[in-house]
Design an enzyme around this catalytic site. Structure first.
Site, PDB file in Angstrom:
ATOM      1  N   GLU A   1      -7.692  -0.659   5.602  1.00  0.00           N
ATOM      2  CA  GLU A   1      -6.256  -0.801   5.323  1.00  0.00           C
ATOM      3  C   GLU A   1      -5.533  -1.361   6.544  1.00  0.00           C
ATOM      4  OE1 GLU A   1      -5.746   2.780   2.047  1.00  0.00           O
ATOM      5  OE2 GLU A   1      -5.289   3.190   4.127  1.00  0.00           O
TER       6      GLU A   1
ATOM      7  N   GLY B   1      -4.789   7.209   4.993  1.00  0.00           N
ATOM      8  CA  GLY B   1      -6.204   7.550   5.054  1.00  0.00           C
ATOM      9  C   GLY B   1      -6.595   8.710   4.179  1.00  0.00           C
ATOM     10  N   GLY B   2      -5.643   9.192   3.367  1.00  0.00           N
ATOM     11  CA  GLY B   2      -5.984  10.266   2.442  1.00  0.00           C
ATOM     12  C   GLY B   2      -7.157   9.891   1.540  1.00  0.00           C
ATOM     13  N   GLY B   3      -7.240   8.590   1.247  1.00  0.00           N
ATOM     14  CA  GLY B   3      -8.356   8.103   0.435  1.00  0.00           C
ATOM     15  C   GLY B   3      -9.534   7.639   1.278  1.00  0.00           C
TER      16      GLY B   3
ATOM     17  N   ASP C   1       0.445   8.539   3.034  1.00  0.00           N
ATOM     18  CA  ASP C   1       0.442   9.989   2.862  1.00  0.00           C
ATOM     19  C   ASP C   1       1.728  10.602   3.399  1.00  0.00           C
ATOM     20  OD1 ASP C   1      -2.241  10.217   1.722  1.00  0.00           O
ATOM     21  OD2 ASP C   1      -2.851   9.388   3.654  1.00  0.00           O
TER      22      ASP C   1
ATOM     23  N   ASP D   1       0.838  -1.197   0.000  1.00  0.00           N
ATOM     24  CA  ASP D   1       0.000   0.000   0.000  1.00  0.00           C
ATOM     25  C   ASP D   1       0.875   1.250   0.000  1.00  0.00           C
ATOM     26  OD1 ASP D   1      -2.230   1.641   0.107  1.00  0.00           O
ATOM     27  OD2 ASP D   1      -2.905   0.969   2.077  1.00  0.00           O
TER      28      ASP D   1
ATOM     29  N   LYS E   1       6.715  11.803   0.049  1.00  0.00           N
ATOM     30  CA  LYS E   1       6.005  11.279   1.222  1.00  0.00           C
ATOM     31  C   LYS E   1       6.926  11.041   2.425  1.00  0.00           C
ATOM     32  CE  LYS E   1       2.148  10.845  -1.185  1.00  0.00           C
ATOM     33  NZ  LYS E   1       1.524   9.599  -1.490  1.00  0.00           N
TER      34      LYS E   1
END
Ligand code: 5RP
Length: 222
Positions: free
Chosen positions: A107, A99-101, A88, A85, A125
């Site tokens: 997740e 958790g930006g998405g 951010d 994955d 990042k």
């Protein structure tokens, strides 16, 4: 290389890393976001060399299926070989903000079911101290004001993510202004606030391996 190219080279390097470990019964956990999407695209080229994938969001499940990868529910899956994955933000200790998405809860669940977390990011990042990126927190709707007041006590400025509902039917508060010196202490503290489903700090554990796509086209692994 632009940011998206860096994400893709990190995804390709992640696939190279896990390729030798793949067996016909392997199940792979797959994250959410633009970097994870690159990983899905390259992973699909190897379908047939592993059994299935567990998705961390509805969007990821849809993309996997669209590329011919079998999607398995976590409840039916054996321990996952690996979870791949994006993030951010990530620091040198491999703690992350995610958790930006808005998929942070699933997740974290899917990551916890995997033996290893391989985090793939572009160079922007990687940070010294987490917190410049607003910290996403998934919250039960009725607890939103209560949780927001507790977050203000911690020095943060919570903002409701407008027009957004998580795959679990909850809300996201994005918390600005936090300087996260000790990610684990804050992760535990926030997760203990009643009404918080999950906090976007991933530090217990963080990633096992971090692959960073660099502007010059190389990748750095730590
Ligand atoms: C989604 C996430 C993503 O991993 C994070 O937002 C990074 O996204 P991108 O790969 O698009 O930069 O945590 O909930």
């Amino acid at each position: 290389m632009n940011q998206d190219d860096q994400k893709r080279s990190a995804a390709v390097a992640a696939l190279d890393l896990i390729k030798p470990m793949l067996r016909s019964d392997s199940v792979i956990g797959v994250g959410t976001g633009s970097t994870a999407n690159h990983f899905i695209d390259v992973l699909a080229e190897l379908r047939g060399r592993f059994d299935a994938a567990v998705a961390s969001s509805e969007a990821t499940a849809k993309r996997l299926r669209g590329r011919g990868v079998t999607v398995m529910e976590l409840t039916a899956a054996p321990p996952l070989l690996v979870y791949v994955d994006g993030a951010d933000e990530i620091n040198a200790q491999k703690a992350m903000i995610k958790g930006g998405g808005g998929a942070l809860t699933r997740e974290k669940i899917v990551a916890s079911a995997a033996e290893k977390f391989v985090c793939i990011v572009d160079a922007s990042k990687v940070v010294d101290v987490l917190g410049r990126y607003p910290l996403p927190i998934e919250v039960i709707p009725m607890a939103r004001s209560l949780v927001a007041r507790e977050l203000v006590k911690l020095g943060g400025m919570p903002e409701l993510r407008q027009g957004f509902t998580t795959d679990n039917g909850n809300l996201i508060l994005d918390v600005h202004g936090l300087e996260i010196i000790d990610p684990t202490i804050l992760e535990v503290h926030i997760n203990n606030i009643p009404g918080v489903v999950e906090c976007g700090i991933f530090s217990r554990p963080g990633a096992h391996t971090v692959i960073v796509g660099q502007p010059d086209g190389s990748v750095r692994t730590f």
